[in-house]
Each structure stands twice: as structure tokens, then as C-alpha cells.
Write a protein that holds these residues in place. Structure first.
Motif, PDB file in Angstrom:
ATOM      1  N   UNK A  86       1.433   9.381  -5.740  1.00 21.43           N
ATOM      2  CA  UNK A  86       1.824  10.779  -5.498  1.00 21.43           C
ATOM      3  C   UNK A  86       2.803  11.260  -6.553  1.00 21.43           C
ATOM      4  N   UNK A  87       3.809  10.401  -6.854  1.00 23.02           N
ATOM      5  CA  UNK A  87       4.789  10.776  -7.870  1.00 23.02           C
ATOM      6  C   UNK A  87       4.132  10.976  -9.226  1.00 23.02           C
ATOM      7  N   UNK A  88       3.187  10.078  -9.521  1.00 18.72           N
ATOM      8  CA  UNK A  88       2.487  10.186 -10.803  1.00 18.72           C
ATOM      9  C   UNK A  88       1.671  11.471 -10.860  1.00 18.72           C
ATOM     10  N   UNK A  89       1.024  11.802  -9.746  1.00 14.87           N
ATOM     11  CA  UNK A  89       0.213  13.029  -9.685  1.00 14.87           C
ATOM     12  C   UNK A  89       1.090  14.272  -9.824  1.00 14.87           C
ATOM     13  N   UNK A  90       2.214  14.292  -9.097  1.00 17.52           N
ATOM     14  CA  UNK A  90       3.145  15.434  -9.178  1.00 17.52           C
ATOM     15  C   UNK A  90       3.671  15.603 -10.587  1.00 17.52           C
ATOM     16  N   UNK A  91       4.000  14.456 -11.218  1.00 19.55           N
ATOM     17  CA  UNK A  91       4.508  14.511 -12.576  1.00 19.55           C
ATOM     18  C   UNK A  91       3.477  15.105 -13.533  1.00 19.55           C
ATOM     19  N   UNK A  92       2.218  14.695 -13.349  1.00 19.52           N
ATOM     20  CA  UNK A  92       1.147  15.230 -14.203  1.00 19.52           C
ATOM     21  C   UNK A  92       1.005  16.738 -13.997  1.00 19.52           C
ATOM     22  N   UNK A  93       1.093  17.187 -12.731  1.00 20.96           N
ATOM     23  CA  UNK A  93       0.967  18.621 -12.428  1.00 20.96           C
ATOM     24  C   UNK A  93       2.110  19.414 -13.062  1.00 20.96           C
ATOM     25  N   UNK A  94       3.329  18.858 -12.953  1.00 16.99           N
ATOM     26  CA  UNK A  94       4.488  19.535 -13.537  1.00 16.99           C
ATOM     27  C   UNK A  94       4.352  19.651 -15.046  1.00 16.99           C
ATOM     28  N   UNK A  95       3.991  18.537 -15.673  1.00 15.48           N
ATOM     29  CA  UNK A  95       3.837  18.551 -17.133  1.00 15.48           C
ATOM     30  C   UNK A  95       2.735  19.505 -17.540  1.00 15.48           C
TER      31      UNK A  95
ATOM     32  N   UNK B 141       0.830  -1.209   0.000  1.00 15.89           N
ATOM     33  CA  UNK B 141       0.000   0.000   0.000  1.00 15.89           C
ATOM     34  C   UNK B 141       0.860   1.252   0.000  1.00 15.89           C
ATOM     35  N   UNK B 142       1.925   1.220   0.810  1.00 18.38           N
ATOM     36  CA  UNK B 142       2.827   2.371   0.863  1.00 18.38           C
ATOM     37  C   UNK B 142       3.483   2.618  -0.488  1.00 18.38           C
ATOM     38  N   UNK B 143       3.914   1.535  -1.132  1.00 17.06           N
ATOM     39  CA  UNK B 143       4.542   1.663  -2.444  1.00 17.06           C
ATOM     40  C   UNK B 143       3.563   2.233  -3.453  1.00 17.06           C
ATOM     41  N   UNK B 144       2.334   1.712  -3.441  1.00 19.83           N
ATOM     42  CA  UNK B 144       1.312   2.216  -4.371  1.00 19.83           C
ATOM     43  C   UNK B 144       1.012   3.690  -4.107  1.00 19.83           C
ATOM     44  N   UNK B 145       0.977   4.069  -2.834  1.00 16.36           N
ATOM     45  CA  UNK B 145       0.695   5.461  -2.490  1.00 16.36           C
ATOM     46  C   UNK B 145       1.800   6.391  -2.994  1.00 16.36           C
ATOM     47  N   UNK B 146       3.054   5.974  -2.779  1.00 16.56           N
ATOM     48  CA  UNK B 146       4.190   6.786  -3.263  1.00 16.56           C
ATOM     49  C   UNK B 146       4.149   6.925  -4.780  1.00 16.56           C
ATOM     50  N   UNK B 147       3.880   5.798  -5.462  1.00 18.39           N
ATOM     51  CA  UNK B 147       3.812   5.848  -6.927  1.00 18.39           C
ATOM     52  C   UNK B 147       2.675   6.761  -7.382  1.00 18.39           C
TER      53      UNK B 147
END
Length: 274
Positions: A247-256, A239-245
């Protein structure tokens, strides 16, 4: 069939069974592993007396004998047990008596025990002397042992229970086995090994064989016991791994998205100035 042949057959049957009322009750055919111990439960009914010249003569049993692969088992026929001998093979133990119990125990079964064994009673009168047909067939098996589990799962959890059974082609009699886990001998000696409750230390490769007979060693049975809390910890980690992934995916989308928006605004401003 000739009359003479019939006389021979009837005479032979009288030698086997003796007078009416005499009998030997054998077990069914027995199959056992080489090196194991087998007990042949047996009872017999001798005559108590016979009549000679109009007088009743009491019967006294002088000798009892067990012999392999012989129909009559009389005289000097090779025997495995002779009540009047001091040279009986110690592998053959007579557990009976001269009254009605003719039980025989065979230890450390060998190739020569693959035979039909018969019991004979010799008395003070020929009329009461007899060999009991048909005998008991002993089959010696050389197949290796196998381990069967009470559970269909090889992945177990702490606190559960499982019973491992050491089996083979034959039915066992007084079976003593040696159990191993990862090559180390365990204290249990019975055909069933009960693990209750299971702990993580019970994990390993289990094997079994007849006591003092490594030739019968079974194929290994692999058992894996998960430590208590292992499953939930693994779930929490995933669950922790999925949550980190996420968040990273969301941040990446926001940056792009921010870069695209910024470039779009710059382009529009440049176009307006022109």
C-alpha cells in the motif's frame, strides 16, 4: 614338538575341561561402559557320577568359583566370587546355583573388570572337577554418551512425538541413565526418553549420563518445539507487513505520478502563454 611337551599340553587341557561331558557355556565377548552393570549369562553341565573300582560314585559339587585372567582358577587363585567365602566383593553377584546355572552379575564396572572371566566347578571327585574354557572377555569402555533422535529434525511442532536415545560405543546391559533438560534432572531412568505429545515446554538442551556417573555426561542435544499456532501467526504477520509495504509503495507511486503530471501541466501552460 617333543613328547613331553605334548603331555603337558594334554594334561593342561584336561585340567581346563575335565572329563568328557563337562562344559561351560559363556556369552560372547561383552563391552560395557565404566560404571554400568553387566550380566554374564552362563550355564554349565557337570558329571552326575563317575566310576571308581567298578562302582558308580555320585558327584557332589562342593564349590563354584569365578576368577579373572587365570586359565585354571584353582586353589588360592584370586577370585571375584567363591561360593565358600564370606568375603566376596559385593560388586560381583552370583545369580546361579550349583546345578547348572553359573550366571554372574557385575555392578559399577571398573578398570580391573577389563579381563577374561572363567568359571570353575570343584566336586568331591577330581575327575569331575573342571574349569570351563575359553571364558568371557569383558571390555570396559570410557567413551562419553551420545544422544540420538528418532527424528532428523531438531525443529518440532506441538503434538508431534520424538524419542531420544542415550547411546555409546558399547552395548548396554541393564542401563540406568539420568536425563537432564537445561541442567535439571528428569524422572526417566531408561536409555530411551519418549516425548509424546510434544509441547513448547519440551524445548531445551538435553543431556544424559550413566546414573551416579557424571563423567559419562553426553554433549547437549538441542530440541525446539514450536507452540501450536505459532507458524500461522507468523505467516499472518508477514502477510500484513507485505500488504502495508504494498500500500505504501502504491501510494508513493501515485504521489510521485501526481507531482510529475502537475509539473508537466504547469510547464505546458507557461509555454503556451509565451
Amino acid at each position: 614338538m617333543a613328547v613331553w611337551d605334548k603331555k603337558i599340553i594334554w594334561g593342561f587341557m584336561l585340567l581346563l575341561a575335565g572329563a568328557v561331558g563337562q562344559s561351560v557355556n559363556y556369552p560372547r565377548s561383552v563391552c560395557a561402559m565404566k560404571g554400568s552393570t553387566v550380566t554374564l549369562p552362563c550355564t554349565f553341565e557337570p558329571l552326575e557320577s563317575v566310576t571308581e573300582n567298578g562302582k558308580e560314585v555320585l558327584i557332589k559339587i562342593n564349590r563354584v568359583v569365578w576368577c579373572p585372567n587365570h586359565l585354571v582358577c584353582q586353589g588360592s587363585t584370586p577370585s571375584v566370587y567363591n561360593s565358600e567365602s564370606n568375603n566376596n566383593n559385593p560388586r560381583y553377584r552370583y545369580l546361579g546355583d550349583k546345578k547348572g546355572d553359573c550366571t554372574l552379575q557385575i555392578t559399577n564396572l571398573q578398570k580391573e573388570d577389563n579381563a577374561t572371566f572363567r568359571f570353575r566347578v570343584e566336586t568331591n571327585k577330581n575327575k569331575a572337577t573342571f574349569t570351563g574354557p575359553p571364558g568371557v572377555k569383558v571390555t570396559v569402555s570410557y567413551s562419553e554418551m551420545r544422544i540420538k533422535s528418532s527424528s532428523t529434525e531438531t525443529e518440532m511442532r506441538e503434538g508431534e512425538s520424538v524419542t531420544l536415545r542415550c547411546t555409546a560405543q558399547c552395548t548396554f546391559h541393564q542401563l540406568e541413565v539420568t536425563w537432564f533438560r537445561d541442567g535439571s534432572a528428569l524422572p526417566e531412568t531408561g536409555p530411551a526418553l519418549k516425548l509424546d505429545p510434544l509441547t513448547a515446554k519440551d524445548s531445551g538442551n538435553y543431556t544424559c549420563c550413566l546414573k551416579n556417573n557424571s563423567v559419562t555426561l553426553s554433549q547437549p542435544y538441542s530440541l525446539n518445539v514450536e507452540a501450536e499456532g505459532t507458524t500461522s501467526a507468523a505467516v499472518d504477520t508477514m502477510l500484513a507487513i507485505h500488504l502495508v509495504l504494498f500500500v505504501l509503495h502504491t501510494v508513493l507511486i501515485i504521489i510521485v505520478a501526481s507531482i510529475i503530471i502537475k509539473r508537466t501541466c504547469v510547464c505546458r501552460k507557461a509555454a503556451a502563454e509565451i
